[in-house]
Scaffold this motif. Sequence first.
Motif, PDB file in Angstrom:
ATOM      1  N   UNK A 188     -10.599   6.009  -4.554  1.00  0.00           N
ATOM      2  CA  UNK A 188     -11.856   6.099  -3.814  1.00  0.00           C
ATOM      3  C   UNK A 188     -11.829   5.272  -2.537  1.00  0.00           C
ATOM      4  N   UNK A 189     -10.877   4.359  -2.419  1.00  0.00           N
ATOM      5  CA  UNK A 189     -10.898   3.397  -1.319  1.00  0.00           C
ATOM      6  C   UNK A 189     -10.410   4.008  -0.017  1.00  0.00           C
ATOM      7  N   UNK A 190     -11.025   3.585   1.069  1.00  0.00           N
ATOM      8  CA  UNK A 190     -10.542   3.995   2.380  1.00  0.00           C
ATOM      9  C   UNK A 190      -9.258   3.228   2.690  1.00  0.00           C
TER      10      UNK A 190
ATOM     11  N   UNK B 161     -17.520  -5.920 -11.792  1.00  0.00           N
ATOM     12  CA  UNK B 161     -16.205  -5.565 -12.323  1.00  0.00           C
ATOM     13  C   UNK B 161     -15.542  -4.523 -11.409  1.00  0.00           C
ATOM     14  N   UNK B 162     -16.347  -3.562 -10.964  1.00  0.00           N
ATOM     15  CA  UNK B 162     -15.801  -2.497 -10.110  1.00  0.00           C
ATOM     16  C   UNK B 162     -15.293  -3.058  -8.782  1.00  0.00           C
TER      17      UNK B 162
ATOM     18  N   UNK C 214     -17.428   7.495  -2.310  1.00  0.00           N
ATOM     19  CA  UNK C 214     -17.809   6.807  -3.551  1.00  0.00           C
ATOM     20  C   UNK C 214     -19.148   6.079  -3.407  1.00  0.00           C
TER      21      UNK C 214
ATOM     22  N   UNK D 287     -16.313   2.929 -12.053  1.00  0.00           N
ATOM     23  CA  UNK D 287     -17.325   3.048 -11.001  1.00  0.00           C
ATOM     24  C   UNK D 287     -16.655   3.193  -9.622  1.00  0.00           C
ATOM     25  N   UNK D 288     -15.657   2.368  -9.352  1.00  0.00           N
ATOM     26  CA  UNK D 288     -14.865   2.507  -8.123  1.00  0.00           C
ATOM     27  C   UNK D 288     -13.394   2.560  -8.540  1.00  0.00           C
ATOM     28  N   UNK D 289     -12.728   3.646  -8.166  1.00  0.00           N
ATOM     29  CA  UNK D 289     -11.300   3.778  -8.501  1.00  0.00           C
ATOM     30  C   UNK D 289     -10.456   3.563  -7.248  1.00  0.00           C
ATOM     31  N   UNK D 290      -9.191   3.256  -7.464  1.00  0.00           N
ATOM     32  CA  UNK D 290      -8.312   2.985  -6.309  1.00  0.00           C
ATOM     33  C   UNK D 290      -8.288   4.168  -5.342  1.00  0.00           C
TER      34      UNK D 290
ATOM     35  N   UNK E 276     -11.497  -3.856  -7.844  1.00  0.00           N
ATOM     36  CA  UNK E 276     -10.574  -2.929  -7.162  1.00  0.00           C
ATOM     37  C   UNK E 276     -10.619  -3.176  -5.655  1.00  0.00           C
TER      38      UNK E 276
ATOM     39  N   UNK F  68     -25.849   5.823  -9.243  1.00  0.00           N
ATOM     40  CA  UNK F  68     -25.875   4.961 -10.439  1.00  0.00           C
ATOM     41  C   UNK F  68     -27.019   3.965 -10.337  1.00  0.00           C
TER      42      UNK F  68
ATOM     43  N   UNK G 115       1.153 -10.958   3.429  1.00  0.00           N
ATOM     44  CA  UNK G 115       0.123 -10.512   4.372  1.00  0.00           C
ATOM     45  C   UNK G 115       0.717 -10.343   5.771  1.00  0.00           C
TER      46      UNK G 115
ATOM     47  N   UNK H 140     -13.595  -3.182   4.265  1.00  0.00           N
ATOM     48  CA  UNK H 140     -12.179  -2.827   4.322  1.00  0.00           C
ATOM     49  C   UNK H 140     -11.879  -1.645   3.401  1.00  0.00           C
ATOM     50  N   UNK H 141     -12.669  -1.495   2.338  1.00  0.00           N
ATOM     51  CA  UNK H 141     -12.398  -0.450   1.348  1.00  0.00           C
ATOM     52  C   UNK H 141     -13.394   0.699   1.357  1.00  0.00           C
TER      53      UNK H 141
ATOM     54  N   UNK I  41     -11.075  -2.575 -16.304  1.00  0.00           N
ATOM     55  CA  UNK I  41     -11.768  -2.151 -15.077  1.00  0.00           C
ATOM     56  C   UNK I  41     -12.517  -0.850 -15.367  1.00  0.00           C
ATOM     57  N   UNK I  42     -13.829  -0.763 -15.006  1.00  0.00           N
ATOM     58  CA  UNK I  42     -14.553   0.478 -15.259  1.00  0.00           C
ATOM     59  C   UNK I  42     -14.252   1.490 -14.163  1.00  0.00           C
TER      60      UNK I  42
ATOM     61  N   UNK J  17      -7.758   1.512   5.396  1.00  0.00           N
ATOM     62  CA  UNK J  17      -7.842   0.952   6.739  1.00  0.00           C
ATOM     63  C   UNK J  17      -6.608   0.110   7.015  1.00  0.00           C
ATOM     64  N   UNK J  18      -6.040   0.214   8.194  1.00  0.00           N
ATOM     65  CA  UNK J  18      -4.870  -0.613   8.493  1.00  0.00           C
ATOM     66  C   UNK J  18      -5.257  -2.084   8.521  1.00  0.00           C
ATOM     67  N   UNK J  19      -4.306  -2.924   8.169  1.00  0.00           N
ATOM     68  CA  UNK J  19      -4.542  -4.361   8.197  1.00  0.00           C
ATOM     69  C   UNK J  19      -4.724  -4.815   9.651  1.00  0.00           C
TER      70      UNK J  19
ATOM     71  N   UNK K  31     -21.858   7.787  -5.171  1.00  0.00           N
ATOM     72  CA  UNK K  31     -21.842   7.558  -6.620  1.00  0.00           C
ATOM     73  C   UNK K  31     -22.526   6.240  -6.961  1.00  0.00           C
TER      74      UNK K  31
END
Lengths: 256, 258
Positions: B9-11, A222-223, A200, B4-7, A226, A207, B81, A187-188, B1-2, B13-15, A203
């Motif tokens: 960065x996210x695709x 942890x990542x 990403x 490595x993946x940030x908000x 998000x 890593x 939802x 989904x993400x 939160x580290x 996609x529609x629900x 990346x």
Amino acid sequence: MTWKSVCCAVQGRGHVKKNIPCQDKVARREENGVSVIALADGAGSAQFSHYGAQVVVNRITAFVVDRFFDLIAQADGRKVTQDILSVAAQALTDEAELRECELKDLASTLLVAAVSDEKFFLAHLGDGVIGYLNATGLKIASTPDNGEFSNETVFITSANAATRMRIYKGELKSISGFILMSDGTEQSLYNKRNKTLAPVVKRLMHRTCLVSAEVLTPQLEEALGVVLENTQDDCSIAILARTSEQLLPLMKLPLS
Amino acid sequence: MNDLIRRQDLESNPMPRVPICLCLDVSGSMGRVVDGQTRDTGKREFSDGKWWRLVEGGITALQELKGGVNLFYDNLLEDEVARYAAEICVVTFGDKAELVIDFANLDRQESKRKAKIDGLKAQGETPMGEAVNMALDCLEARKVEYKEAGVDYYQPWLVLMTDGSSNGDAMEFNRAVARTIELANQRKLTIFPIGIGDKADMECLAKFSLKRPPLRLKGMNFKGFFEWLSASVSRTSQSMPGDKVKLDLEGIKTWGEL
């Protein structure tokens, strides 16, 4: 170049609310020069699917490191599919006896990626995504199999599993990374309309090359927090990667 | 939160969507008074196959239905939802089969929704077949749009509510029945045929659903039905592969009966 791997699974918000354990399970193994990663997503309402998913990834990774070259050499794809499904089914049969439950209570999907000697092998049953990185960028090897509806997919225990399983093999050439993700992560990190991976992912593969799995695994868990915000489902990921022109080793990284 | 993946960065996609078509009887008989005080005007009118005494005051079956539909929307909008997953289309049958509200995101429908529902009038006959065919066409068209846009979706729902019997074109009725049966057999549609009041032709409704008998609303408990329906939509919108989304059978007893 040596392949390195990392994998992890985290419980989704929906599962926390309903008090259902994380049904995504992952495994990685390296033996005899073969590196393999596997991911299984237990069926939602199958009571013991978290156990089913775990035994499947454990048994399949052991099978693939042992029989990688036989699988690659086998010209008949149906035989390869049968072998993979037989091993998975036997794992579930043994677990069903232990838990005194039915096979369908242990149902899960299955995603596998294995490499050795400049060759690769992939297997995919159900939803989730298998992607890879080569000299021209991130690509999709295998897309989700959801049937028509969002909450439908095919499981190891499904009657039509043999006809729905997809297997791939080939020469690695410039491929330097593979990623397996469950539908929660999809989904993400996967664009469903364009059928592309989120940038990403590169990346994460990089890593994986630079940091030990012992250090990276908790960072990845942890990542994934998000990613969890974007779905109610469990999220899991498994990565296999090696340094390359796309994933530079430490000594070649530019000084910042 | 580290990091490595940030908000970002996210695709995006529609629900996955849950498309629901409400196919509602707004024929003349839905203008009958079911509650409240009335005053007889002394006038009579022939409508929907029978003579009616015209009164002032009171609450009609259609008003109760409108209340239920608005409650359905309100409940879904409050669910974190379902608000983004549910998509509703409203087709009515009275004077003719009419598409009152076409599929769209609930938020986008909101500005005109109440006016369109509150503007429904009880008049005309009961062209049920025409309306069900229109509802099925809307569902199919929406699925095509989802596929083209790469939007995942759940099995569509068709809610059919009537207080009488079909008296539209027989061929259209038979075609509608054949289509719903085939879709249900292929597990491509879930249909809820609901009878309103003791004059509802349950045999007519049963033709649309061979696996699940139609239910009759208890009294005018539209609110109970639409509460149950919105809760069912909410559960479906959160379901995942392998989930068997079972209907809340106990909950049905609060608003329906065989």
